[in-house]
Design a protein around this motif. Structure first.
Motif, PDB file in Angstrom:
ATOM      1  N   THR A 125       0.834  -1.203   0.000  1.00 14.19           N
ATOM      2  CA  THR A 125       0.000   0.000   0.000  1.00 14.19           C
ATOM      3  C   THR A 125       0.869   1.254   0.000  1.00 14.19           C
ATOM      4  OG1 THR A 125      -1.719  -1.171   1.237  1.00 14.19           O
ATOM      5  CG2 THR A 125      -1.843   1.224   1.196  1.00 14.19           C
TER       6      THR A 125
ATOM      7  N   SER B 145      -3.281   5.865  -0.788  1.00 11.57           N
ATOM      8  CA  SER B 145      -4.592   5.234  -0.987  1.00 11.57           C
ATOM      9  C   SER B 145      -4.565   4.150  -2.067  1.00 11.57           C
ATOM     10  CB  SER B 145      -5.637   6.295  -1.363  1.00 11.57           C
ATOM     11  OG  SER B 145      -5.263   6.952  -2.569  1.00 11.57           O
ATOM     12  N   LYS B 146      -3.378   3.880  -2.622  1.00 15.79           N
ATOM     13  CA  LYS B 146      -3.251   2.899  -3.687  1.00 15.79           C
ATOM     14  C   LYS B 146      -2.761   1.562  -3.126  1.00 15.79           C
ATOM     15  CE  LYS B 146      -4.357   5.859  -6.905  1.00 15.79           C
ATOM     16  NZ  LYS B 146      -5.623   5.752  -7.667  1.00 15.79           N
ATOM     17  N   THR B 147      -3.359   0.473  -3.625  1.00 14.93           N
ATOM     18  CA  THR B 147      -3.004  -0.863  -3.150  1.00 14.93           C
ATOM     19  C   THR B 147      -2.656  -1.771  -4.316  1.00 14.93           C
ATOM     20  OG1 THR B 147      -4.440  -0.680  -1.207  1.00 14.93           O
ATOM     21  CG2 THR B 147      -3.801  -2.887  -1.888  1.00 14.93           C
TER      22      THR B 147
END
Length: 199
Positions: free
Chosen positions: A56, A59-61
């Protein structure tokens, strides 16, 4: 000299029915990540699993569902299945979105995009319910494959000013095929270089 590369994370010994939560900051600078499961004793029925492994960044995974290659002691390394090929279920129960089932000793290699190379890796590790008996294993997260070493520069890696000129002279003699000149240099102060050139 060679020094073993330190992993980013290494768990204590985990037994069937137990789990460990992993949360580790990646250091960046490498596009490769290895998830490693080593036997810790008899590796019979060491059906281990990585549940919800992901990286992560803000906010990106990035979910680790597709790997470049994998090796394992027995069976197969498979998404959402244990090493036996049966549906993947945690030995101690619990819910997960996806998981990777495999068998010790296991190495799973992933390629990581640049934006995720300094992200936070998280996963839950443990055993699949197909594991029998009392297996134990250790889980490792690393940017280097098992057995990799980091070589420290030694004197051999640095230019040696004392031999640079003699070395060039010898190479020149060889290129000129100067056998006669080299033979004449025997028993002279240039003897060592001449013998070297004649080899």
């Amino acid at each position: 000299l060679s020094a073993a590369v330190e992993p980013l994370y290494q768990s204590k010994s985990i037994s069937s029915g137990q789990t460990a939560e992993i949360k580790v900051q990646l250091k960046g600078g490498s596009d490769t990540l290895y998830l490693i499961a080593d036997q810790d004793g008899d590796n019979s029925n060491d059906h281990v699993a990585w549940f919800d492994p992901k990286i992560t960044v803000k906010s990106k995974t990035f979910e680790l569902k597709k790997w470049k290659k994998a090796s394992q002691g027995e069976g197969k390394t498979t998404l959402n299945k244990s090493a036996t090929g049966k549906p993947l279920t945690p030995a101690g129960g619990g819910n997960f979105s996806f998981g990777i089932g495999t068998h010790t000793d296991s190495v799973i290699e992933f390629k990581i995009g640049k934006r995720f190379q300094k992200g936070v890796f998280t996963a839950t590790v443990g055993f699949a319910d197909t594991a029998q008996g009392k297996p134990t294993a250790k889980f490792i997260v690393s940017n280097s494959a098992p057995g990799s070493t980091q070589r420290e520069a030694g004197p051999h890696a640095k230019p040696n000013s004392k031999i640079i000129i003699p070395h060039i002279a010898v190479q020149t003699l060889r290129e000129l095929d100067a056998v006669e000149a080299s033979l004449k240099a025997i028993d002279s102060p240039s003897q060592d270089g001449a013998i070297w050139a004649l080899r």
